[in-house]
Design an enzyme around this catalytic site. Structure first.
Site, PDB file in Angstrom:
ATOM      1  N   HIS A   1      43.681  45.839  43.840  1.00 42.47           N
ATOM      2  CA  HIS A   1      43.199  44.671  43.865  1.00 42.47           C
ATOM      3  C   HIS A   1      44.436  44.063  45.018  1.00 42.47           C
ATOM      4  O   HIS A   1      45.382  44.573  45.167  1.00 42.47           O
ATOM      5  CB  HIS A   1      43.446  43.771  42.686  1.00 42.47           C
ATOM      6  CG  HIS A   1      42.191  44.028  41.543  1.00 42.47           C
ATOM      7  ND1 HIS A   1      41.970  45.373  41.006  1.00 42.47           N
ATOM      8  CD2 HIS A   1      41.234  43.291  41.575  1.00 42.47           C
ATOM      9  CE1 HIS A   1      40.863  44.957  40.243  1.00 42.47           C
ATOM     10  NE2 HIS A   1      40.432  43.896  40.786  1.00 42.47           N
ATOM     11  N   LYS A  41      47.140  39.424  42.084  1.00 40.98           N
ATOM     12  CA  LYS A  41      46.631  39.510  40.800  1.00 40.98           C
ATOM     13  C   LYS A  41      47.438  39.611  39.830  1.00 40.98           C
ATOM     14  O   LYS A  41      48.502  40.332  39.906  1.00 40.98           O
ATOM     15  CB  LYS A  41      45.613  40.842  40.575  1.00 40.98           C
ATOM     16  CG  LYS A  41      45.020  40.782  39.509  1.00 40.98           C
ATOM     17  CD  LYS A  41      43.936  41.880  39.423  1.00 40.98           C
ATOM     18  CE  LYS A  41      43.353  42.369  38.255  1.00 40.98           C
ATOM     19  NZ  LYS A  41      42.514  41.029  37.643  1.00 40.98           N
TER      20      LYS A  41
END
EC number: 1.17.1.8
Length: 278
Positions: free
Chosen positions: A167, A171
């Site tokens: 990600h 995040k």
């Protein structure tokens, strides 16, 4: 399309990357009506949610950080269907956000990950007592649901599997809710994966990733340039079987988000996972 009044929707986290996409999708859906846009960031207060989302015309819905008054306002709208709040905020605030929404009779659709199993159970109990629908969905991509289904099928034939999730570096939680959910789906088969054939030693703690249920390991990568990606890698003598899903644009989540907004009105309790409403 019926002549029923549109569903009133609040977006919490409206100034974030996912929030802006949700605002845009709601504005383009004739059966939905954006009534509120919440965000805690000081620099976006008072800005029009539509303009912030990149729409050509303003929606005349200003960004505010006042969640409770907005919940009360939408709850007070007695004509038409009940209100829905879509939450893409932060793991530290999502639990309280959802409880507040349920208390006002507003149906939460939660895309924020990071809730603990105990928190999810508490919210499930709260929603059950209130007879109020709530959806917690770690990943709104239909492609990811198909990957998870394929992984469950493959795990019946492979005894070794590891998950890699990748990600963007903004995040906040790791592993991702999607990776945890994938591991949980595999663990439901009741078999133990990755039986050790040697005694492993981690020279650096965490080198082998985090250990989920039934011996399944999850590895997390955070880098700029990524959006959301996941691999489920199965191994057996002489072969490797890899399932991978890549998100190149957050627009891929919007069909799932819109479906969830419409479906949550039909629920009387908490439901976890997009696959449960497809």
């Amino acid at each position: 399309m019926t002549n029923q009044a549109p569903i009133p929707v609040i977006v919490n986290g409206a100034a974030g990357k996912m929030g802006r996409e949700v605002v845009k999708a709601i504005a383009q859906a004739p059966d939905l009506n954006l009534l509120g846009a919440i965000d805690s960031s000081p620099e976006h207060q008072g800005k029009d949610a539509g303009e912030l989302a990149g729409l050509s015309e303003p929606l005349e819905v200003p960004i505010t950080n006042q969640l409770e008054p907005m919940l009360g306002y939408v709850a007070g709208e007695r004509q038409g269907p009940p209100g829905v709040i879509v939450d893409f905020t932060h793991p530290d605030s999502v639990y309280d956000n959802v409880r507040s929404a349920i208390a006002y009779g507003i149906r939460p659709v939660v895309g924020t990950t990071g809730l603990s199993p105990a928190q999810i159970q508490n919210l499930a109990d709260f929603a059950e007592k209130a007879s109020t629908g709530c959806l917690i969905i770690p990943n709104f991509s239909i492609g990811m649901v198909l990957l998870q289904q394929a992984a469950v099928t493959a795990s019946q034939y492979f005894d070794h599997v590891e998950i890699i999730e990748l990600h963007h570096n903004q995040k906040a939680d790791a592993p991702s809710g999607t990776a945890i959910q994938t591991a949980e789906l595999l663990a439901e088969l009741g078999k133990t994966f990755n039986s050790a054939i040697v005694e492993e030693t981690e020279k650096i703690p965490g080198a082998r990733g985090s250990l989920a249920g039934e011996g399944i390991r999850i590895h997390s990568v955070r880098l700029p340039g990524l959006i959301a990606h996941q691999e489920v890698i199965f191994g057996a003598p002489g072969q490797i079987y890899t399932l991978r899903h890549d998100t190149s644009d957050r627009a891929c989540y919007m069909p799932g988000v819109l479906l969830a907004i419409r479906k949550v009105l039909q629920l009387k309790s908490l439901v976890y996972g997009l696959e449960k409403i497809l």
